[in-house]
Scaffold this motif. Structure first.
Motif, PDB file in Angstrom:
ATOM      1  N   ASP A 194      44.919  40.168  43.708  1.00 52.98           N
ATOM      2  CA  ASP A 194      44.577  41.515  43.233  1.00 52.98           C
ATOM      3  C   ASP A 194      44.455  42.493  44.399  1.00 52.98           C
ATOM      4  O   ASP A 194      44.923  43.628  44.334  1.00 52.98           O
ATOM      5  CB  ASP A 194      43.250  41.499  42.448  1.00 52.98           C
ATOM      6  CG  ASP A 194      43.409  40.853  41.080  1.00 52.98           C
ATOM      7  OD1 ASP A 194      44.545  40.789  40.578  1.00 52.98           O
ATOM      8  OD2 ASP A 194      42.387  40.402  40.514  1.00 52.98           O
ATOM      9  N   HIS A 239      39.957  55.922  36.813  1.00 47.88           N
ATOM     10  CA  HIS A 239      39.177  55.174  35.818  1.00 47.88           C
ATOM     11  C   HIS A 239      38.093  56.050  35.223  1.00 47.88           C
ATOM     12  O   HIS A 239      37.401  56.757  35.948  1.00 47.88           O
ATOM     13  CB  HIS A 239      38.493  53.956  36.462  1.00 47.88           C
ATOM     14  CG  HIS A 239      39.449  52.883  36.880  1.00 47.88           C
ATOM     15  ND1 HIS A 239      40.104  52.928  38.083  1.00 47.88           N
ATOM     16  CD2 HIS A 239      39.854  51.751  36.262  1.00 47.88           C
ATOM     17  CE1 HIS A 239      40.888  51.852  38.182  1.00 47.88           C
ATOM     18  NE2 HIS A 239      40.757  51.124  37.096  1.00 47.88           N
ATOM     19  N   ASN A 262      49.939  46.918  29.939  1.00 42.30           N
ATOM     20  CA  ASN A 262      49.814  45.470  30.113  1.00 42.30           C
ATOM     21  C   ASN A 262      50.230  44.814  28.806  1.00 42.30           C
ATOM     22  O   ASN A 262      49.734  45.201  27.747  1.00 42.30           O
ATOM     23  CB  ASN A 262      48.342  45.154  30.442  1.00 42.30           C
ATOM     24  CG  ASN A 262      48.072  43.678  30.564  1.00 42.30           C
ATOM     25  OD1 ASN A 262      48.879  42.933  31.119  1.00 42.30           O
ATOM     26  ND2 ASN A 262      46.936  43.233  30.040  1.00 42.30           N
ATOM     27  N   ILE A 320      46.970  45.676  44.980  1.00 43.36           N
ATOM     28  CA  ILE A 320      46.504  47.065  45.107  1.00 43.36           C
ATOM     29  C   ILE A 320      46.990  47.693  46.401  1.00 43.36           C
ATOM     30  O   ILE A 320      47.504  48.805  46.425  1.00 43.36           O
ATOM     31  CB  ILE A 320      44.948  47.116  45.084  1.00 43.36           C
ATOM     32  CG1 ILE A 320      44.422  46.838  43.681  1.00 43.36           C
ATOM     33  CG2 ILE A 320      44.448  48.464  45.576  1.00 43.36           C
ATOM     34  CD1 ILE A 320      42.896  46.752  43.609  1.00 43.36           C
ATOM     35  N   GLU A 353      49.333  51.655  37.585  1.00 43.95           N
ATOM     36  CA  GLU A 353      49.451  50.697  36.486  1.00 43.95           C
ATOM     37  C   GLU A 353      49.209  51.438  35.167  1.00 43.95           C
ATOM     38  O   GLU A 353      48.212  52.124  35.013  1.00 43.95           O
ATOM     39  CB  GLU A 353      48.360  49.642  36.688  1.00 43.95           C
ATOM     40  CG  GLU A 353      48.322  48.545  35.668  1.00 43.95           C
ATOM     41  CD  GLU A 353      47.022  47.730  35.791  1.00 43.95           C
ATOM     42  OE1 GLU A 353      46.038  48.204  36.395  1.00 43.95           O
ATOM     43  OE2 GLU A 353      47.002  46.618  35.267  1.00 43.95           O
TER      44      GLU A 353
END
Lengths: 189, 324
Positions: B192, B107, B246, B196, B243
């Motif tokens: 979630d 990120h 989306n 993960i 990921e």
């Protein structure tokens, strides 16, 4: 009591869990794009050296640890207590044999060490990486043998036993690496 | 930053081979969309509106413009949908998006996002197009399709649509996972966490995997299909356990948009986050008529990272936030 939010999490942070101080050694952030963030801290217990891993949800907070690093001068030993002095304010601290660990092997009067205080109490003491110690007793050296791979046990002035090359003699000074406990070299007075 | 740090921190963290690879990935991406008759568009990064997501924190700024508060976009979704409602048919954009607090190996608070929309596409068609694009850019096999529910059943043994928090907690403990103390009873938080820890690491290790039919509670701005248990027509692509994209068969009903925005704001408030303005421009556009369409957002930095066989974004982003 001060605390840190998940957005403050980073390597080196000192935090408190169940009353014990920890230092963060790794901080990770995982999050599904639209989902809830998970912060993972790997941390070392500053007293016991054990490693703990914990997960936190975004927005959670952890208590900060009141941890301070000072320069502590070793003064003397009294029974099973080792007495140090904070060089900045002359405050004296006593550490137990357990807290000292292996550091006693390298402590001479006046040795300057790094000390960690947790809530104003000493928890660890780290001697300088290299110290010079006087050989108090050893078997006579093999004359002319300069090989460093042939070693013998040597008793130094602190009472500790250290492996040195067989050529060193009683009364000589040797430099020792306190992190490994290994002989480095002979030192002239 | 002190002088010693500056001596190294001024440099970009990736090698030139990765900086060149990024340019090549961008070139091929644009070529693919042009071949498929998409129009490249640009929309503003700064807007008084923002997407109201329970778990995404926008960066807000005050500018010297009529004393207004602006948000840096968290994705170009709002403005691209306004273009669609105003006559756009097949649109794509490569731009920057910003998400506060998101910082880690995978990120960076500022990142490159590829987003596209095409009118008339069903979720099926949207997944096909995503798979084709990914195959062409990354030389992979066709993406495997798998229902969100089936992936959960396979890797956790739990039905994400019917299980309760206690069951999720039990499975986490049995697998040696230390769940955050504050997960509590929120099913989506548990989903979630287990996604993960237990599902994602298995996804796309060979061919990429597209999960689809998400829990209705995680619909965000996707259409919800009425079934015995309603499902969100949302899909996500995973490759190498990461990921990447989306997509939604888009929600077109403005009343439902208002309801979900209020719901996301309620969750934000409950979690101690500030509520976000519901803007109204997207709502007005949807009232005027957003035609049925499917849209997808893809993280370009992660795409380049995987193409370069790297593990962290700082190996492909010239200056990540710590050196920006």
């Amino acid at each position: 009591m001060a605390s840190y939010n998940t957005s403050d999490f980073r390597k080196g942070l000192k935090i408190q869990i169940e009353g014990e101080p920890y230092m963060v050694i790794e901080s990770n952030f995982r999050k599904p794009g639209k989902g809830n963030a998970i912060y993972t801290l790997r941390m070392r217990n500053l007293v016991r050296g054990t490693v703990l891993e914990r997960n936190y949800k975004g927005g959670e907070s952890v208590e900060a640890a009141d941890v301070e690093e000072i320069e502590g001068q070793y003064l003397y030993r009294q029974g099973d207590k080792y007495v140090f002095m904070d060089t900045s304010n002359y405050e004296q601290y006593e550490l137990s044999t357990e807290q000292i660990g292996d550091a006693w092997k390298y402590l001479k009067d006046g040795t300057l060490c790094q000390m960690v205080l947790f809530e104003s109490n000493p928890i660890t003491v780290t001697p300088p990486n290299h110290v010079v110690l006087k050989i108090e007793y050893c078997e006579p050296g093999a004359k002319g043998n300069t090989a460093t791979n042939v070693t013998k046990p040597v008793k130094v002035e602190t009472g500790a036993e250290i492996q040195c090359p067989s050529f060193v003699e009683m009364g000589e000074l040797v430099r020792v690496d306190t992190r490994t406990g290994e002989y480095i070299e002979r030192v002239k007075e | 930053m002190n002088q010693t740090d500056l001596a190294t921190a001024w440099r970009p963290s990736p090698d030139w081979s990765e900086i060149r690879l990024r340019a090549e990935v961008l070139r091929q991406t644009r070529a693919f969309f042009q071949e498929h008759d998409f129009l490249e568009v640009e929309t503003p990064l700064l807007s008084t509106d923002t997407v109201v997501d329970a778990e995404i924190e926008p960066i807000s700024l005050s500018c010297g413009i009529e004393g207004k508060k602006f948000f840096l976009q968290t994705s170009p979704e709002l403005c691209m949908k306004r273009l669609l409602a105003a006559g756009g048919e097949a649109l794509f954009q490569i731009t920057r998006a910003f998400r506060d607090e998101e910082c880690g190996p995978l990120h960076n608070p500022e990142f490159t996002i590829l987003e596209w929309y095409r009118l008339g596409d069903s979720m099926q068609k949207g997944m096909d197009f995503l798979s084709d694009l990914f195959q062409s850019l990354m030389n992979t096999d066709r993406a495997i399709r798998c229902r969100y529910r089936d992936a959960f059943l396979k890797f956790t043994g739990l039905d994400p649509f019917t299980c309760e928090a206690a069951q999720f907690a039990q499975v986490a403990t049995a697998n040696g996972l230390a769940a955050p103390a504050q997960l509590g009873d929120d099913i989506d938080d548990w989903l979630d966490f287990l996604l993960i820890e237990m599902v994602m690491p298995h996804l796309g290790l060979e061919a990429p995997v597209i999960l689809y039919d998400y829990p209705a509670s995680q619909a965000a701005l996707a259409n919800v299909r009425a079934e015995a248990i309603p499902v969100a027509e949302r899909f996500e692509l995973f490759y190498q356990g990461i990921e990447l994209a989306n997509g939604y068969h888009e929600l077109c009903d403005p009343h439902e948009l208002a309801r979900r925005t209020a719901q996301a704001n309620a969750k934000r408030t409950q979690q101690g986050r500030r509520p976000l303005p519901d803007g109204g421009k997207l709502h007005a556009a949807m009232k005027a008529g957003l035609p049925p369409c499917t849209g997808v957002a893809l993280g370009v930095d992660r795409l380049v990272m995987l193409a370069a066989k790297k593990k962290q974004l700082d190996e492909v982003i010239a200056f990540t936030i710590d050196r920006a």
